[in-house]
Design a protein around this motif. Structure first.
Motif, short mmCIF file in Angstrom:
data_model
loop_
_atom_site.label_atom_id
_atom_site.label_comp_id
_atom_site.label_asym_id
_atom_site.label_seq_id
_atom_site.Cartn_x
_atom_site.Cartn_y
_atom_site.Cartn_z
N ILE A 1 0.85 -1.19 0.00
CA ILE A 1 0.00 0.00 0.00
C ILE A 1 0.89 1.24 0.00
N PRO A 2 0.84 2.06 -1.04
CA PRO A 2 1.70 3.25 -1.08
C PRO A 2 1.27 4.28 -0.04
N PHE A 3 2.26 4.91 0.59
CA PHE A 3 1.97 5.90 1.62
C PHE A 3 2.95 7.05 1.56
N LEU A 4 2.52 8.19 2.06
CA LEU A 4 3.39 9.35 2.23
C LEU A 4 3.31 9.76 3.68
N VAL A 5 4.26 10.59 4.10
CA VAL A 5 4.34 11.01 5.50
C VAL A 5 4.23 12.52 5.60
N ASN A 6 3.38 12.98 6.51
CA ASN A 6 3.26 14.40 6.84
C ASN A 6 3.91 14.63 8.20
N SER A 7 4.76 15.65 8.30
CA SER A 7 5.39 15.99 9.57
C SER A 7 5.15 17.47 9.85
N SER A 8 4.64 17.76 11.04
CA SER A 8 4.37 19.15 11.43
C SER A 8 5.42 19.62 12.41
N PHE A 9 5.84 20.89 12.26
CA PHE A 9 6.96 21.36 13.07
C PHE A 9 6.68 22.66 13.81
N THR A 10 7.15 22.67 15.06
CA THR A 10 7.23 23.88 15.88
C THR A 10 8.63 23.85 16.50
N VAL A 11 8.93 24.82 17.38
CA VAL A 11 10.24 24.79 18.04
C VAL A 11 10.38 23.53 18.89
N ARG A 12 9.26 22.92 19.25
CA ARG A 12 9.28 21.72 20.09
C ARG A 12 10.03 20.56 19.43
N ASN A 13 9.90 20.43 18.11
CA ASN A 13 10.50 19.26 17.45
C ASN A 13 11.35 19.62 16.24
N ARG A 14 11.63 20.90 16.02
CA ARG A 14 12.32 21.29 14.79
C ARG A 14 13.75 20.78 14.72
N ALA A 15 14.38 20.49 15.86
CA ALA A 15 15.74 19.97 15.86
C ALA A 15 15.82 18.58 15.23
N GLU A 16 14.69 17.89 15.16
CA GLU A 16 14.69 16.52 14.63
C GLU A 16 14.36 16.46 13.14
N ILE A 17 14.24 17.61 12.49
CA ILE A 17 13.86 17.62 11.07
C ILE A 17 14.78 16.74 10.22
N PRO A 18 16.11 16.87 10.30
CA PRO A 18 16.96 16.01 9.46
C PRO A 18 16.80 14.53 9.78
N GLU A 19 16.62 14.21 11.07
CA GLU A 19 16.45 12.81 11.47
C GLU A 19 15.14 12.24 10.92
N ILE A 20 14.08 13.04 11.00
CA ILE A 20 12.79 12.58 10.49
C ILE A 20 12.88 12.35 8.99
N TYR A 21 13.53 13.25 8.28
CA TYR A 21 13.74 13.07 6.84
C TYR A 21 14.42 11.74 6.54
N ARG A 22 15.50 11.44 7.26
CA ARG A 22 16.21 10.18 7.01
C ARG A 22 15.35 8.97 7.36
N LEU A 23 14.58 9.08 8.45
CA LEU A 23 13.71 7.97 8.87
C LEU A 23 12.61 7.72 7.85
N VAL A 24 11.99 8.78 7.37
CA VAL A 24 10.90 8.65 6.39
C VAL A 24 11.41 7.97 5.12
N LYS A 25 12.59 8.36 4.69
CA LYS A 25 13.18 7.75 3.49
C LYS A 25 13.47 6.28 3.72
#
Length: 371
Positions: free
Chosen positions: A146-170
């Motif tokens: 089943i094809p899926f995409l991922v949505n990630s929402s960001f605030t200062v609370r989690n913005r430091a993890e943006i690169p990690e989330i990108y790598r995880l999603v890939k």
């Protein structure tokens, strides 16, 4: 630009099993004054839409899997030739749900992932185990094709993890990753102090540009960050390079920044047609007025399509046709949906020239280089 409906999000329920800090509709497990409409009404709405256009229709919520007839709705849309998709938080996905997705013809599922680790995601979603639920859904989707995409929402609370989330999603095998920059509506109004500051906002978009330019597998898009489309053009020009962006067959094509009321809209559970998911102002009610009439004649939609009516910096900007500023953010933070994008630091060329002509001591550097 042809203003035709290409993508419609449809809030088929306001009920949800989570209580996310940024929820645009402040969803709870009980719907209160916003009950679910009937399956009969759902079919009539889909018939109405299909008689006029052939958009992507995303069954959303709340949590759409809380409706026992979600796959009946999807099947009806599929039978009409509509490209049916679904947006879920992932925690209710089971083998039976996977069967329903495949049997009803749902073409793509979006999942939410707001942290690279459980503690971050669960904190954002106000529910222990939410991260594990999303990971289980991804496992099942991969097993079932089943094809899926991922949505990630960001605030200062989690913005430091943006690169990690990108790598995880890939790594997880998603078809696309959409990086949402929070618009403070619904419960999002309660975390105004967590909105990413303007200077860091630009840093994030610069990072996204570098990643997207090099990325040849995962489709990437920043969402609710329309000035990224200006940045892309500026960067490519500075570098003397072309930047060919790839498109997902279930997207709007990524042709412009803000598309609210221009190529996209949201139908809420009460039948109100809103310019986008984060823009709580109605253009009309689809239970009372044909979709075509609302789309083509609504004063709200016509104003959003008249870029010359935009005010302040947005109204003077040479990039208004490719960016437009986030109309929902302008509305949420100023009360005027035609006002300038609150988080954009760019000074339009027209205004810089006016400043230079009246002030010979003005800073001659490009706006992007000024302090």
């Amino acid at each position: 630009m042809d203003f035709e409906p290409k993508w419609i999000a449809w809030e088929i329920t306001r009920r949800c099993n989570l209580r996310c800090v940024h929820c645009r509709s402040s969803s709870l497990l009980e719907a209160g004054d916003h009950p679910d409409f009937s399956l009969h009404q759902a079919r009539l709405v889909l018939d109405d839409i299909a008689s006029y256009a052939s958009p992507v229709v995303v069954l959303s919520g709340g949590e759409p899997l809380l409706r026992s007839d979600v796959f009946d709705i999807a099947s009806h849309g599929t039978g009409l030739g509509l490209r049916m998709c679904m947006a879920t938080n992932g925690t209710l996905v089971t083998e039976a749900v996977c069967d329903g997705i495949k049997d009803s013809g749902i073409r793509m599922v979006s999942l939410s992932l707001d942290g690279a680790r459980a503690e971050t995601h669960d904190n954002f979603r106000n529910q222990a185990g939410a991260f594990a639920g999303t990971m289980n859904a991804i496992r099942l989707f991969n097993e079932r094709g089943i094809p899926f995409l991922v949505n990630s929402s960001f605030t200062v609370r989690n913005r430091a993890e943006i690169p990690e989330i990108y790598r995880l999603v890939k790594q997880l095998g998603a078809k696309a990753w959409y990086m949402f920059m929070i618009v403070p509506t619904g419960r999002g109004e309660d975390i105004m102090d967590e909105l990413i500051p303007e200077d860091i906002y630009d840093e994030i978009l610069d990072w996204h540009y570098r990643m997207e330019k090099e990325e040849d597998e995962l489709l990437m898009r920043p969402t609710c960050a329309p000035h990224y489309y200006r940045i892309v053009r500026q960067k490519a020009k500075e570098e003397g390079s072309s930047f060919k962006r790839r498109n997902l067959q279930f997207s709007t094509g990524g042709s412009k920044g803000c598309l609210a009321g221009q190529l996209i809209c949201l139908i809420d559970v009460d039948g109100e047609i809103l310019p986008c998911s984060y823009f709580p102002k109605s253009a009309g009610n689809v239970f009372q007025t044909p979709f075509k009439e609302i789309w083509e004649k609504s004063e709200l939609f016509l104003q959003l399509r008249d870029f010359k009516s935009y005010k302040d910096n947005c109204g003077s900007c040479e990039y208004v046709g490719v960016c437009g500023g986030c109309r929902a953010r302008a509305y949420a933070m100023t009360g005027d949906y035609l006002a300038q994008e609150p988080f954009c630091s760019y000074v339009p060329l027209k205004l810089r020239r006016q400043e230079d002509s009246t002030n010979p001591d003005s800073d001659q550097r490009p706006a992007s280089q000024r302090p």
